[in-house]
Design an enzyme around this catalytic site. Sequence first.
Site, mmCIF file in Angstrom:
data_model
loop_
_atom_site.group_PDB
_atom_site.id
_atom_site.type_symbol
_atom_site.label_atom_id
_atom_site.label_comp_id
_atom_site.label_asym_id
_atom_site.label_seq_id
_atom_site.Cartn_x
_atom_site.Cartn_y
_atom_site.Cartn_z
ATOM 1 N N ASP A 150 0.857 -1.180 0.000
ATOM 2 C CA ASP A 150 0.000 0.000 0.000
ATOM 3 C C ASP A 150 0.898 1.236 0.000
ATOM 4 O O ASP A 150 1.505 1.567 1.014
ATOM 5 C CB ASP A 150 -0.907 0.028 1.248
ATOM 6 N N LYS A 213 -6.897 3.264 -3.536
ATOM 7 C CA LYS A 213 -7.356 3.255 -2.145
ATOM 8 C C LYS A 213 -7.562 4.695 -1.694
ATOM 9 O O LYS A 213 -6.788 5.578 -2.073
ATOM 10 C CB LYS A 213 -6.278 2.550 -1.309
ATOM 11 N N LYS A 249 -10.237 0.070 -2.735
ATOM 12 C CA LYS A 249 -10.171 -0.130 -1.286
ATOM 13 C C LYS A 249 -10.474 1.175 -0.557
ATOM 14 O O LYS A 249 -9.612 2.038 -0.448
ATOM 15 C CB LYS A 249 -8.775 -0.641 -0.889
#
Lengths: 313, 313
Positions: A150, A213, A249
């Site tokens: 991430d 995300k 996400k």
Amino acid sequence: MPATGSSRSSSSKTEPRLSFSLSPHIDQVGVEERASRFTTRSIKKEAKQNGLRLVLNMIDLTTLEGKDSEGKVKQLCYKAMHPHDALPGLPTVAAVCVYPSLVRTARQALGNSGIKVASVATAFPSGQAPRDIKLRDTRYAVNEGADEIDMVISRGKFHAGEYNFVFDEIAAIKEACGEARLKVILETGELGTYDKVRRASDIAMHAGADFIKTSTGKIQPAATMPVTLVMLEAIRDYYFKTGRMVGMKPAGGISKSKLALHYLVMVKEVLGEAWLSNEWFRFGASSLANDVLMQLVKEQTGIYQSSNYFSVD
Amino acid sequence: MATSSKNITTAPSNGTGTTPARLEVLKTYKIYIGGQFPRTESGRYYIPVNAAGRQLANVCLSSRKDFREAVVAARAAFGGWSSRAAFNRGQILYRMAEMLEGRKTQFIEELLLQDSNRRAAEKEVNLAIDRLIYYAGWTDKYQQLFSAVNPVASSHFNFSAPEPMGVVAIIAPQDTSLLGLVSVMAPVIAGGNTCVLLGAEKKPLCAVTFAEVLNSSDLPGGVVNILTGQPDELAPWMADHMDVNAVIYCGQDTALQQLLRERSAGNLKRITIHDVTDWEENEGQSPYFIMDTQEIKTTWHPVENIAGAGGGY
């Protein structure tokens, strides 16, 4: 896509060149109105139970605190594998998300359970570090055994209009990831407008993101439904253009099962069934898991539950 | 709701003069959850009728989901309320009495509507005010009265002290509109608990108006939540709910008493029943009522044997 006609035609003459200043503008009122409609769907009984199980299976169980220790991560991994043993037959969560220095601990604790190890990298959460440090951060996490990375984008550069810098950085990190899937955190709470969220989404996807995300969870506001809708529509448009699926996400601020179900409704109605699995959709959350478990037990027993009887995480 | 509150007929309007009688603006009686005044989520209402056959108001018929929301609010408020200084809780109870004093006439009018006479109504409101003052005084005194230093045979300093249980569900006395409710609620919150209170079904007006008093008296939202509706419908949910620590039932319905006792056996909830208490008399107030929702916690603190360790002080 409502891109401006003149500039569009000029670029389509040549090979499909990318100009991120051409990302479509977002109708703020329309997006917020549309997002609020998803919250009016009624999901009850079996559909609710199935939805809750799906939500549980999509959670990236996350701990990103300065005080995280090996013990904390081991406990979290146990929780990931055994969400609530009093209720047999539950799915596990999708992944455990930790800092790079704790990836090895998580990898060992999860063993062959099939649960992924996700690691934040690239000087999370600010992203304020030189590129070589970000690359080393990424390689370190991958070498320690992370299945997913991430990363955060450089919001300062983005606001300064240096889209190529942001693009190149994401592409470089993607290369450093190797086999690991890359989630690109836009930190929408710092971007300010839906137009910029859309533009950052386009940059990230074209640069090779496997997931986009919303947030680090360190900035308020974190994930909201309108912001997620803007990103889902970017994913849809990108899919129609290139045929490549990109995951989504939302992270931060989703702590109630009801809200999580609203998100699933939104995914289904914007992207379709294909995205309704943890391969393409995740929730970044920590307290959501317990709320989902409490609702599942409530559905089975008919009795409202208390958090006192669920594990602390 | 505005439309159906037209059902409530008021002063006779026909005939007497040339000017048309003014159409009275009737109050909508809503419930009180977490410091807000929502309508019931169920959309159900009922119209209580007094002995003279007059329809009193359109009142929310609260559902189990309203109760659930109220418990969530009460649980969220518990930490802050129970950790306040006892003296501060006393100040707030005193403030409630002050605010009630200021709105005395409104309560008397409502009691008159609900079959009381002027003398009895005045007495009831005065007693309710006095009762709040009474428990305001007890907030920082009952601990001394009910704690103890215990003699033990080992080298321990051993003491016991009362601590609040948590969230308390209360079914208020059904025969009084104000005094019973105040008398049962005050000791619960004086002791640091938070509560969900179900007002008298047939005489619900003062319960809702009292919520307005609470809302303007420094009491944090969620400490007291007030619902209107049917005890029979909500009692099973109160007894089953895992996040409710105690239930207080005021009434003579033995079947309901039995139901509460049976259902609370599985979750170790404390049930207190007031079936003969006369709230107008001295027996209607007592520090022991505070203890109904307290748990005695005992601490064993090891005492170092200074001489044995060769210490020199």
